[in-house]
Structures are given as structure tokens and as C-alpha cells.
Motif scaffolding. Sequence first.
Motif, mmCIF file in Angstrom:
data_model
loop_
_atom_site.group_PDB
_atom_site.id
_atom_site.type_symbol
_atom_site.label_atom_id
_atom_site.label_comp_id
_atom_site.label_asym_id
_atom_site.label_seq_id
_atom_site.Cartn_x
_atom_site.Cartn_y
_atom_site.Cartn_z
ATOM 1 N N GLU A 76 0.824 -1.207 0.000
ATOM 2 C CA GLU A 76 0.000 0.000 0.000
ATOM 3 C C GLU A 76 0.862 1.261 0.000
ATOM 4 O O GLU A 76 0.533 2.243 -0.657
ATOM 5 C CB GLU A 76 -0.953 -0.001 1.204
ATOM 6 C CG GLU A 76 -2.050 -1.027 1.105
ATOM 7 C CD GLU A 76 -2.928 -0.844 -0.124
ATOM 8 O OE1 GLU A 76 -3.265 0.308 -0.474
ATOM 9 O OE2 GLU A 76 -3.268 -1.851 -0.753
ATOM 10 N N ILE A 77 1.971 1.238 0.725
ATOM 11 C CA ILE A 77 2.875 2.395 0.735
ATOM 12 C C ILE A 77 3.485 2.596 -0.644
ATOM 13 O O ILE A 77 3.599 3.725 -1.120
ATOM 14 C CB ILE A 77 3.961 2.222 1.822
ATOM 15 C CG1 ILE A 77 3.327 2.390 3.203
ATOM 16 C CG2 ILE A 77 5.102 3.210 1.625
ATOM 17 C CD1 ILE A 77 4.236 2.063 4.359
ATOM 18 N N GLU A 78 3.863 1.499 -1.309
ATOM 19 C CA GLU A 78 4.413 1.613 -2.663
ATOM 20 C C GLU A 78 3.367 2.186 -3.620
ATOM 21 O O GLU A 78 3.684 3.008 -4.479
ATOM 22 C CB GLU A 78 4.916 0.257 -3.169
ATOM 23 C CG GLU A 78 6.175 -0.214 -2.497
ATOM 24 C CD GLU A 78 7.337 0.751 -2.645
ATOM 25 O OE1 GLU A 78 7.539 1.300 -3.743
ATOM 26 O OE2 GLU A 78 8.040 0.977 -1.647
ATOM 27 N N ASN A 79 2.110 1.757 -3.478
ATOM 28 C CA ASN A 79 1.040 2.304 -4.314
ATOM 29 C C ASN A 79 0.871 3.798 -4.062
ATOM 30 O O ASN A 79 0.701 4.582 -4.994
ATOM 31 C CB ASN A 79 -0.283 1.587 -4.055
ATOM 32 C CG ASN A 79 -0.314 0.197 -4.622
ATOM 33 O OD1 ASN A 79 0.496 -0.151 -5.477
ATOM 34 N ND2 ASN A 79 -1.228 -0.622 -4.135
ATOM 35 N N LEU A 80 0.918 4.195 -2.790
ATOM 36 C CA LEU A 80 0.789 5.604 -2.446
ATOM 37 C C LEU A 80 1.955 6.408 -2.998
ATOM 38 O O LEU A 80 1.767 7.498 -3.545
ATOM 39 C CB LEU A 80 0.710 5.776 -0.924
ATOM 40 C CG LEU A 80 0.606 7.212 -0.411
ATOM 41 C CD1 LEU A 80 -0.667 7.868 -0.927
ATOM 42 C CD2 LEU A 80 0.640 7.234 1.102
ATOM 43 N N LYS A 81 3.175 5.877 -2.886
ATOM 44 C CA LYS A 81 4.338 6.575 -3.435
ATOM 45 C C LYS A 81 4.193 6.728 -4.952
ATOM 46 O O LYS A 81 4.484 7.792 -5.497
ATOM 47 C CB LYS A 81 5.624 5.807 -3.108
ATOM 48 C CG LYS A 81 6.117 6.068 -1.707
ATOM 49 C CD LYS A 81 7.276 5.215 -1.272
ATOM 50 C CE LYS A 81 8.390 5.031 -2.233
ATOM 51 N NZ LYS A 81 9.491 4.203 -1.708
ATOM 52 N N GLY A 82 3.725 5.678 -5.626
ATOM 53 C CA GLY A 82 3.514 5.768 -7.070
ATOM 54 C C GLY A 82 2.506 6.850 -7.417
ATOM 55 O O GLY A 82 2.691 7.615 -8.371
ATOM 56 N N TYR A 83 1.430 6.923 -6.633
ATOM 57 C CA TYR A 83 0.419 7.940 -6.858
ATOM 58 C C TYR A 83 0.994 9.335 -6.644
ATOM 59 O O TYR A 83 0.750 10.255 -7.422
ATOM 60 C CB TYR A 83 -0.768 7.692 -5.927
ATOM 61 C CG TYR A 83 -1.832 8.762 -6.008
ATOM 62 C CD1 TYR A 83 -2.644 8.865 -7.133
ATOM 63 C CD2 TYR A 83 -2.017 9.660 -4.967
ATOM 64 C CE1 TYR A 83 -3.613 9.857 -7.223
ATOM 65 C CE2 TYR A 83 -2.983 10.645 -5.044
ATOM 66 C CZ TYR A 83 -3.776 10.736 -6.164
ATOM 67 O OH TYR A 83 -4.725 11.713 -6.244
#
Length: 179
Positions: A76-83
Amino acid sequence: MKSVLLAYLLWFLGGPLGLYKFYMGRPFMGLLYVCTLGGFFIGWIGDFFTLPRQVQVANFFLQHQSESPTSALRREIENLKGYLYTLLQGNTNTATPTWRTSLQERIKPQRTDDELMLKLLRAAQKHQGRLSVTQGVLETGVPFAEVERVLQHMVKSSYVYMDNDPATGVIVYVFKELF
């Protein structure tokens, strides 16, 4: 997948006994509701308004139950960073320029150890095969602790050995193949 309709049906038919809590995979809350008659009816009534969100959370846990909590959090953190990176590089109407600049200063992509090793190797080449932690920080822009950790890892891997600078006594890391 859990159904909101079925959750509401169980809420209505056996709510004070917590049947819907058992259905959503929360047996401890279900037992608590059995013992307290739905949290003295207050929890049962309050759940009427939050039931769709509770079903959504239960479905999320069902989808990721084979995943450990830390790996789900990491994903989820990686998804947030990508966003966030998309926002930083994307349309100017999406975010104000001052917000984007401020966020770019605070969030920087994390380097892998291999990338840092390569930068330290290049820095050592500039310094005749000898590199102190401070020189590594200056050359790479990476914090002291991370530079020292990677250099220590390189020592353990026998790529580098430690020595003292004869003039200053500072610990230096000597890259054997560079001089």
C-alpha cells in the motif's frame, strides 16, 4: 466476498447477538456483542451506519489474507508513493506548484544498496581508492548511517577493507582494486 445486503440482513435478524460480526470474520467482536447484547444496543445501532465500510474492510482482508500485514502495508505504501510521484510529474491542475515543490523536496526515491555501492565506488575512484564516510556522504548525498551501513556491508563481502588515514587517523575504507 462479503455482501452488504447479507450483512444488513444478519444485522437486522441477529444484530444484538453479533451474527453479522461473525459473518464478517470478527469472532472476538461477535463474542463481545453476544455477552453485551450488541454493546448494550449502542454498538448495534451505531453499526447500522458503518456496516458498508465494515464489509469493505472485511473484503479487503479476505483478498489479502495470505499476505502478512507488513507486506500488505508495504504494498500500500508503494502504491501511495507511485500515486504521489504521478501527482508530482503530472497535470498542473491536479496540484498547486508550491505543494508539488514542497513534496518533491521531502519525498525522494530510495536508492537500492547496489546503486549506492556503485556511487561509493565512483567516489573512491576520485579519492585514489580510499574513502571516508564523510567523503561518501558528500559524494552521494546519502545520510551518514546509510553510507556507513553499505560500506560495512562491502567490508563483510571482502570488496573493501578498513584502515586509518595516516595523517588524520580517520577511518577510511580502502577499495583494493582501485589503486
